[in-house]
Design a protein around this motif. Sequence first.
Motif, PDB file in Angstrom:
ATOM      1  N   UNK A 183       4.593  -7.153  -7.015  1.00 18.32           N
ATOM      2  CA  UNK A 183       5.023  -6.337  -8.117  1.00 18.32           C
ATOM      3  C   UNK A 183       5.154  -4.872  -7.825  1.00 18.32           C
ATOM      4  N   UNK A 184       6.346  -4.348  -8.325  1.00 26.07           N
ATOM      5  CA  UNK A 184       6.735  -2.938  -8.070  1.00 26.07           C
ATOM      6  C   UNK A 184       5.975  -2.189  -9.102  1.00 26.07           C
ATOM      7  N   UNK A 185       5.022  -0.934  -8.559  1.00 23.18           N
ATOM      8  CA  UNK A 185       4.064  -0.066  -9.160  1.00 23.18           C
ATOM      9  C   UNK A 185       4.631   1.091  -8.918  1.00 23.18           C
ATOM     10  N   UNK A 186       5.144   1.936 -10.076  1.00 23.67           N
ATOM     11  CA  UNK A 186       5.585   3.240  -9.947  1.00 23.67           C
ATOM     12  C   UNK A 186       4.622   4.214  -9.425  1.00 23.67           C
ATOM     13  N   UNK A 187       5.105   5.316  -8.998  1.00 22.41           N
ATOM     14  CA  UNK A 187       4.204   6.601  -8.398  1.00 22.41           C
ATOM     15  C   UNK A 187       3.327   6.842  -9.601  1.00 22.41           C
ATOM     16  N   UNK A 188       3.945   6.888 -10.929  1.00 22.12           N
ATOM     17  CA  UNK A 188       3.033   7.239 -12.334  1.00 22.12           C
ATOM     18  C   UNK A 188       1.861   6.592 -12.357  1.00 22.12           C
ATOM     19  N   UNK A 190       0.559   4.123 -10.440  1.00 24.87           N
ATOM     20  CA  UNK A 190      -0.174   4.162  -9.481  1.00 24.87           C
ATOM     21  C   UNK A 190      -1.549   5.283  -9.485  1.00 24.87           C
ATOM     22  N   UNK A 191      -0.970   6.516  -9.803  1.00 25.84           N
ATOM     23  CA  UNK A 191      -1.804   7.441  -9.859  1.00 25.84           C
ATOM     24  C   UNK A 191      -2.693   7.336 -11.013  1.00 25.84           C
ATOM     25  N   UNK A 192      -2.414   6.935 -12.145  1.00 30.47           N
ATOM     26  CA  UNK A 192      -3.062   6.609 -13.398  1.00 30.47           C
ATOM     27  C   UNK A 192      -4.288   5.748 -13.121  1.00 30.47           C
ATOM     28  N   UNK A 193      -3.908   4.656 -12.513  1.00 30.76           N
ATOM     29  CA  UNK A 193      -4.763   3.614 -12.282  1.00 30.76           C
ATOM     30  C   UNK A 193      -5.944   4.174 -11.495  1.00 30.76           C
ATOM     31  N   UNK A 194      -5.554   4.590 -10.267  1.00 30.51           N
ATOM     32  CA  UNK A 194      -6.547   5.106  -9.135  1.00 30.51           C
ATOM     33  C   UNK A 194      -7.461   6.415  -9.745  1.00 30.51           C
ATOM     34  N   UNK A 243      -4.042   1.591 -18.459  1.00 32.93           N
ATOM     35  CA  UNK A 243      -3.657   3.016 -18.174  1.00 32.93           C
ATOM     36  C   UNK A 243      -2.012   2.508 -17.492  1.00 32.93           C
ATOM     37  N   UNK A 244      -1.475   1.331 -17.279  1.00 35.73           N
ATOM     38  CA  UNK A 244      -0.203   1.212 -16.829  1.00 35.73           C
ATOM     39  C   UNK A 244       0.822   1.366 -18.124  1.00 35.73           C
ATOM     40  N   UNK A 245       1.866   2.179 -17.804  1.00 29.20           N
ATOM     41  CA  UNK A 245       2.831   2.547 -18.689  1.00 29.20           C
ATOM     42  C   UNK A 245       4.173   2.119 -18.366  1.00 29.20           C
ATOM     43  N   UNK A 246       4.606   2.096 -17.118  1.00 32.04           N
ATOM     44  CA  UNK A 246       6.028   1.746 -16.636  1.00 32.04           C
ATOM     45  C   UNK A 246       6.116   0.263 -16.212  1.00 32.04           C
ATOM     46  N   UNK A 247       5.068  -0.418 -15.886  1.00 31.53           N
ATOM     47  CA  UNK A 247       5.139  -1.513 -15.362  1.00 31.53           C
ATOM     48  C   UNK A 247       4.858  -2.544 -16.483  1.00 31.53           C
ATOM     49  N   UNK A 248       5.704  -3.728 -16.641  1.00 31.08           N
ATOM     50  CA  UNK A 248       5.785  -4.667 -17.638  1.00 31.08           C
ATOM     51  C   UNK A 248       4.368  -5.146 -17.970  1.00 31.08           C
ATOM     52  N   UNK A 249       3.682  -5.716 -16.846  1.00 34.15           N
ATOM     53  CA  UNK A 249       2.629  -6.363 -16.766  1.00 34.15           C
ATOM     54  C   UNK A 249       1.551  -5.518 -16.002  1.00 34.15           C
ATOM     55  N   UNK A 250       0.666  -5.001 -16.888  1.00 36.23           N
ATOM     56  CA  UNK A 250      -0.264  -4.151 -16.452  1.00 36.23           C
ATOM     57  C   UNK A 250      -1.430  -4.679 -15.470  1.00 36.23           C
ATOM     58  N   UNK A 251      -1.842  -6.046 -15.580  1.00 34.32           N
ATOM     59  CA  UNK A 251      -2.794  -6.600 -14.924  1.00 34.32           C
ATOM     60  C   UNK A 251      -2.066  -6.923 -13.549  1.00 34.32           C
ATOM     61  N   UNK A 252      -0.911  -7.192 -13.371  1.00 30.52           N
ATOM     62  CA  UNK A 252      -0.359  -7.442 -12.111  1.00 30.52           C
ATOM     63  C   UNK A 252      -0.040  -6.221 -11.416  1.00 30.52           C
ATOM     64  N   UNK A 253       0.025  -5.156 -12.087  1.00 33.14           N
ATOM     65  CA  UNK A 253       0.208  -3.794 -11.437  1.00 33.14           C
ATOM     66  C   UNK A 253      -1.135  -3.489 -10.748  1.00 33.14           C
ATOM     67  N   UNK A 254      -2.367  -3.758 -11.508  1.00 39.19           N
ATOM     68  CA  UNK A 254      -3.546  -3.479 -11.040  1.00 39.19           C
ATOM     69  C   UNK A 254      -3.971  -4.368  -9.696  1.00 39.19           C
TER      70      UNK A 254
END
Length: 216
Positions: free
Chosen positions: A141-146, A148-152, A169-180
């Motif tokens: 799952x691609x996680x944008x820099x923004x 990534x920073x917001x999650x961490x 906190x995820x704004x740019x990735x369609x699936x926030x859970x997958x981003x985490x």
Amino acid sequence: MSAPAILDLSDRRSERRQGTPRTKKRLATPLTRNTLIADFLAICELDPEIESLRAPADQSEFQVGDRTIEHIADFEIVREGQSFLVDVLTDEDLLTHPLRTAAIHGLAAEDGRHFSIETAASIRAEPRFTTVRLITACRRTPVTAGDRVRILHQLDEVGTMRLVDCAGAVMNTQDGVAAVLALACEGLIAVDISRPILPETQVRRRRLPFTDPFSF
């Protein structure tokens, strides 16, 4: 249709009803050792308590009864500063393993390292096995820099969070859970893999990324 034809058709239908089903259940494919090792490494990668992993381990000696057995374990794991030796075996290989009987009652090498054997039953135990598969499925799952920073950052600020809240906190990735969970695959977030993936699953920042056992 003639009488002989009708009788012939009736006989065919009777044979079909009494015959064996056309489709049979396929026999389950036996698990190979390479498959079990891949599953085992996936668990180690997501286990925040494992500090490092090396393959293979250094040779060790075991005192079994009046015999001294030299053995090279598949892996050496360091957990909370303590080293553990692990062999990954199929059920067939387990039958001929020289330390099988001794390991049942607990076994340690002469240098103090505890030895254990992992098989399909332990490696694929639920719910951990399904949880690990769900997390690793998010690896690409691609996680944008923004994001990534917001999650961490929020984990740094709050500490431990529920998965559903952290994903908020995820704004740019369609699936926030997958981003985490993708960041968990990178060793940046710790997830409790002993429990199912649920909204209330606890996640936290992982300070020590997983060490590649082969130093690639």
